[in-house]
Design a protein around this motif. Structure first.
Motif, mmCIF file in Angstrom:
data_model
loop_
_atom_site.group_PDB
_atom_site.id
_atom_site.type_symbol
_atom_site.label_atom_id
_atom_site.label_comp_id
_atom_site.label_asym_id
_atom_site.label_seq_id
_atom_site.Cartn_x
_atom_site.Cartn_y
_atom_site.Cartn_z
ATOM 1 N N THR A 1 0.828 -1.210 0.000
ATOM 2 C CA THR A 1 0.000 0.000 0.000
ATOM 3 C C THR A 1 0.854 1.248 0.000
ATOM 4 N N ALA A 2 2.103 1.123 -0.335
ATOM 5 C CA ALA A 2 2.968 2.298 -0.403
ATOM 6 C C ALA A 2 3.159 2.705 -1.844
ATOM 7 N N ALA A 3 3.568 3.947 -2.036
ATOM 8 C CA ALA A 3 3.863 4.406 -3.379
ATOM 9 C C ALA A 3 5.292 4.919 -3.408
ATOM 10 N N GLY A 4 5.744 5.252 -4.596
ATOM 11 C CA GLY A 4 7.033 5.930 -4.736
ATOM 12 C C GLY A 4 8.202 5.099 -4.272
ATOM 13 N N SER A 5 9.119 5.769 -3.562
ATOM 14 C CA SER A 5 10.392 5.121 -3.277
ATOM 15 C C SER A 5 10.236 3.953 -2.315
ATOM 16 N N ILE A 6 9.288 4.043 -1.385
ATOM 17 C CA ILE A 6 9.104 2.926 -0.451
ATOM 18 C C ILE A 6 8.677 1.693 -1.222
ATOM 19 N N ARG A 7 7.708 1.881 -2.099
ATOM 20 C CA ARG A 7 7.218 0.756 -2.887
ATOM 21 C C ARG A 7 8.341 0.142 -3.707
ATOM 22 N N GLN A 8 9.103 1.017 -4.388
ATOM 23 C CA GLN A 8 10.171 0.550 -5.242
ATOM 24 C C GLN A 8 11.194 -0.246 -4.433
ATOM 25 N N ARG A 9 11.525 0.295 -3.273
ATOM 26 C CA ARG A 9 12.536 -0.341 -2.431
ATOM 27 C C ARG A 9 12.056 -1.728 -1.976
ATOM 28 N N LEU A 10 10.803 -1.809 -1.574
ATOM 29 C CA LEU A 10 10.250 -3.092 -1.146
ATOM 30 C C LEU A 10 10.303 -4.098 -2.287
ATOM 31 N N LEU A 11 9.915 -3.638 -3.473
ATOM 32 C CA LEU A 11 9.915 -4.533 -4.624
ATOM 33 C C LEU A 11 11.332 -4.977 -4.966
ATOM 34 N N ASP A 12 12.271 -4.028 -4.937
ATOM 35 C CA ASP A 12 13.659 -4.357 -5.259
ATOM 36 C C ASP A 12 14.226 -5.399 -4.314
#
Lengths: 89, 849
Positions: free
Chosen positions: A25-36
């Motif tokens: 449920t995050a967007a932006g850099s948090i989301r990207q970091r989690l996915l990475d």
């Protein structure tokens, strides 16, 4: 936490419990970091332990060799369903 | 199948180079060291504080430049490391990329491989740490992996140097054109037509699938990338508009977020490949060595114990043992200074030639810094061990909760320890160690608070003041200093991150817990030497320059004509006395001309300076022999307690003269400092510092201590100089001069000010290096100075107004800070519910991998 309310955020999971990521449920850099880091929807994760002061949490990915530490603040953005509640596939 | 022709892809690239790419903790640096040998060059990428390492690599008869790119998980633009890697690969593309893959984390690593291949970079995969996989009861088939990826795959074990030859051979065969890359890239299903359409519109140097995908994914830097690669602004707009339309088209028809979709497709492809080349030998999952260690080391109750033990070992080895080591290296430095003193133009009776005093001043400034080299070597080696072993990440894990509360980061622990949380550290390695903090805001906050810690050089002044004013409360004061600095630092970090640093970029705390590794001796030594050398180079040169400036500020304009005359007269009286004393002595003819006299005095001073470094009688004897050989005539008069009655009489007279001369020279120095620009600044600042109780002498000491902290005590030594004839130690002299009623309060204010005082010059330079900003360096100087003065004034004025003594004020101030700290630290904080209105529905509910 029972299967009566299967969907919860990762910060509510107890140490030792396994769960599957439903969505972020995050967007932006948090989301990207989690996915990475491999925290993708569909991934099975296990909450290994809490830090001595209860935050951050350590999770293990796919029962494998990847361990990731994550603050409650970020774990809050990960919606999971407990493993026991997932219908077996 | 996607063919990447090696020779024609990059017509512009003549020099050619090889880039080493990989995720953090994949063993990239070890491999880099093994491939380049000893010749490396470390610098920073322009504009960021990311380290750039390169070194020559020999491939047959070719000599290529190998660049070790910072570790990244991905090539989006969310972290400085990612941005550095991206722009390096796109703007000055290497001829070849070596992607280091952690075999135990293959699936996650492959998604980066795909991105590199999509960029059109010819890639060789170095499959590292396959020994770890084997220990877990699996085997990886590198040949199958090479087939599935369409690129050469070489198994390596960086630490043992295995697979290096095969890696080089693979590179040579690619460079010679014997082998071509035929990469198998992931396919993106419904997105594929959009990727192809974008691809046709891209300019030559950016015509690759990766760029097409990034534009579709709405890359925050897409625009500037396109402009940088020579596209006209109107063309860029058209392209971006096209990407925008396609993005919303795709998201509407598929009901998924495009960026998530791309990642998922890559992950699925990576999963397919991994399952096809991974064979599990022994049925069940074994519990890894790392996990077993963590059950102990990260145990809820034992973790703090292990952490404290680690901190103690670091402190004890580096600070205590390192300090012991300086006892051996200091005589070496002092010896060099003595050589310089001999070599420089000779001293005069009252005044020395400028070249001599400036030369010795510079020597002393440099020696002060070089004195810390042994400590730094040990510290840096220990940090390298912590980093390489993987325990550093655990430290962050254990302490993040506390530090995060104050705007810092789990990884701020080490910098704060190095800075000297308790007593005795150094801010320079502290600031350097902030490099590891991934969050830019927490990192800057750490850089700005490390100098508050109690570095080794603050200790002499603490000791001095405690020795004068708080003899009965030594333990209490040390406890006060050790605790107040960390409390103030935490509060400052909290304040800064909530005000000035608030708009700064922060990174979520999602940190890999790397496997434990046994660090290699070579890697640790190299890092320790590299970083120490960086310190010497950066700090040494600038300290020299600033030392000159401070010398000028302390010496100009010099003495007035009357003062000069006064000192000359007193010198003449002392000389006359000397001549009277030795008139009837049979050796008197040896001390008639000023030149003869100076020869004897210089010899005496040189002897004393060397004698001070010696402890054994044998060493003293050999020193005596050397001096005797060099100057047999005068040394007989200089040598203490030897010769007949006449010689002893001369020795006595000489000593009286020498004492008088030293006293005069001290007085001259004080007058000169009083007249000097720095002295006048100190006097001009008196109104500002009066509330804190600092007079001009203290001001000058504080100002000059900017070059090196130690000089605070030295300057105070000059300024609170001895009364004629008396031989009081500095403690007593300052005690008398500052008075006893108000003195303790002033001393307390001075203690607190000195604790908070701006970083020394060396640290300020490191702040400049690490923040890459002169503005932050200046802030790191001005803010603590203002804050320190404010607090010191508060303590002194309040203490005076309430007629409280220093100890009461101290306890009061400590309690106040503690209360503030607890309020900030324990104030309940609500977790902010994230806006569920993220643009995307974006997740697969079915949950199949």
């Amino acid at each position: 936490m029972s299967c009566a309310e299967p969907d919860q955020t990762l910060d509510q999971v107890q140490p030792g419990q396994s769960c599957r990521i439903l969505r972020l449920t995050a967007a932006g850099s948090i989301r990207q970091r989690l996915l990475d880091m491999g925290l993708l929807p569909g991934r099975r994760i296990q909450l290994v332990r809490l830090a001595p002061l209860g935050d951050p949490l350590e999770v293990r990915l796919d029962a494998g060799d990847s361990f990731v530490a994550i603050r409650r603040q970020e774990a809050f953005h990960i919606t999971v369903t407990l493993e026991a509640c997932t219908p077996s596939r | 199948m996607h063919t990447i022709p090696l020779t024609t892809a990059r017509p512009g690239d003549i020099r050619g180079g090889i880039a080493l790419i990989g995720q953090p903790n994949c063993g990239k640096s070890t491999l880099f060291n093994a491939l380049t040998g000893l010749r490396q060059h470390v610098a920073n990428y322009p504009g960021v504080t990311v380290e750039k390492k390169q070194g020559p690599m020999h491939l047959g008869d070719r000599r290529l430049n190998l660049v070790d790119l910072p570790g990244t998980y991905s090539l989006t633009a969310f972290s400085p490391e990612e941005r550095v890697v991206r722009s390096f690969l796109l703007d000055s593309p290497p001829t070849l990329g070596i992607h280091v893959l952690d075999a135990a984390q293959l699936q996650r690593g492959l998604s980066l491989t795909f991105q590199l291949l999509e960029m059109g970079l010819p890639v060789i995969c170095a499959l590292n740490m396959s020994d770890v996989v084997r220990r877990q009861g699996h085997t990886l088939d590198p040949r199958r992996l090479a087939e599935l990826l369409g690129v050469p795959v070489v198994e390596t074990v960086g630490r043992r140097g295995q697979g290096l030859d095969q890696l080089k051979r693979a590179a040579i065969s690619l460079l010679d054109g014997e082998h071509r890359i035929a990469a198998r890239l992931p396919r993106y299903g419904a997105l594929e037509p959009h990727v192809r359409a974008m691809l046709t519109a891209l300019p030559g140097s950016l015509k690759n699938r990766w760029m097409a995908l990034r534009l579709l994914e709405n890359d925050p830097e897409g625009k500037s990338l396109l402009l940088r690669h020579g596209l006209a602004p109107t063309e860029v707009e058209t392209l971006l508009e096209d990407a925008r339309t396609r993005r919303s088209q795709f998201q509407q028809s598929s009901g998924q977020d495009l960026a998530d979709y791309v990642i998922t497709m890559r992950d699925r492809h990576a999963h397919d490949i991994t399952t096809q080349c991974l064979n599990t030998d022994s049925g069940g999952q074994r519990i890894s060595w790392t996990e077993r260690a963590d059950r102990l080391l990260l145990n809820r109750w034992l973790a703090p114990v292990f952490l404290l033990a680690t901190i103690y070992v670091i402190y004890h080895t580096a600070i205590v043992q390192g300090y012991e080591l300086t006892q051996y290296t200091w005589p070496l430095l002092a010896g060099i200074r003595n050589l310089a003193a001999d070599w420089l133009p000779a001293a005069g009776f009252l005044h020395d030639p400028l070249s001599r005093s400036l030369g010795l001043w510079l020597m002393d400034s440099v020696n002060t810094l070089l004195n810390y080299v042994p400590i730094f070597l040990i510290l840096f080696a220990l940090i390298a061990i912590l980093e390489d072993s993987g325990y550093m990440a655990r430290i962050a894990f254990i302490l993040d909760r506390v530090l995060h509360r104050f705007g810092l980061h789990g990884q701020s622990t080490l910098p704060l320890i190095l800075g000297g949380v308790f007593a005795g550290g150094c801010a320079v390695p502290g600031v350097m160690a902030t490099r590891a903090i991934p969050d830019p805001r927490a990192r800057l906050a750490t850089i700005l608070t490390v100098p508050y810690m109690n570095c080794l050089a603050k200790i002499p002044l603490y000791t001095l003041l405690i020795g004068i004013f708080f003899v009965d409360h030594k333990g209490l004061i040390m406890f006060f200093i050790a605790t107040i600095t960390i409390m103030v630092a935490l509060l400052v970090a909290w304040l800064l991150t909530r005000t000035l640093l608030k708009p700064m970029e922060t990174v979520p705390f999602v940190m890999e817990m790397p496997r434990y590794h046994l660090p290699t001796a070579g890697g640790v030594m190299r890092r320790a030497l590299d970083r120490t050398w960086l310190y010497i180079k950066k700090v040494g040169t600038i300290v020299l320059a600033v030392a000159v400036v401070i010398f000028v500020l302390l010496n100009l304009p010099g003495l007035s004509a009357e003062e000069q005359e006064n000192f000359e007269q007193r010198a003449q009286i002392a000389l006359n006395q000397f001549h009277d004393q030795i008139r009837d002595n049979p050796h008197a003819h040896l001390f008639q001309t000023p030149e003869q006299l100076m020869q004897a005095l210089s010899l005496s001073n040189a002897y004393r300076a060397r004698r001070m470094n010696l402890s054994t009688p044998e060493a003293v004897q050999s020193l005596d022999r050397r001096f005797e050989q060099a100057d047999p005539v005068y040394f007989s008069f200089v040598r203490p307690g030897g010769g007949d009655r006449d010689v002893r009489a001369i020795n006595r007279a000489l000593r009286t003269l020498d004492q008088e001369r030293r006293l005069l020279r001290l007085e001259i120095q004080e007058t000169r400092i009083h007249n000097s620009l720095l002295g006048r600044t100190g006097q001009a600042l008196e109104p500002l510092t009066r509330a804190a109780g600092f007079d001009w002498k203290i001001n000058v000491a504080l100002l000059s201590s900017f070059a090196a902290r130690e000089s605070a005590v030295a300057t105070l030594g000059v300024l609170f100089q001895q009364e004629e004839g008396s031989n009081q130690p500095l403690e007593e002299r300052m005690g008398t001069a500052m008075g006893t009623t108000d003195g303790a309060l002033v001393a307390l204010a001075l203690l607190v000010f000195f604790a908070i005082y701006p970083p020394c010059l060396a640290t300020a330079i490191m702040v400049r290096v690490q923040t890459d900003s002169t503005g932050w360096m200046l802030f790191s100087i001005v803010f603590p100075a203002a804050l320190g003065l404010l607090i010191a004034s508060g303590i002194h004025s309040l203490g005076q107004a309430l007629a409280l003594d220093a100890i009461h004020m101290m306890v009061g101030f400590w309690t106040l800070i503690l209360i503030l700290l607890l309020v900030v630290g324990l104030w309940p904080r609500r977790m902010v519910k994230p806006g569920l209105a993220t643009a995307s529905p974006g997740d697969r509910a079915d949950g199949s991998p």
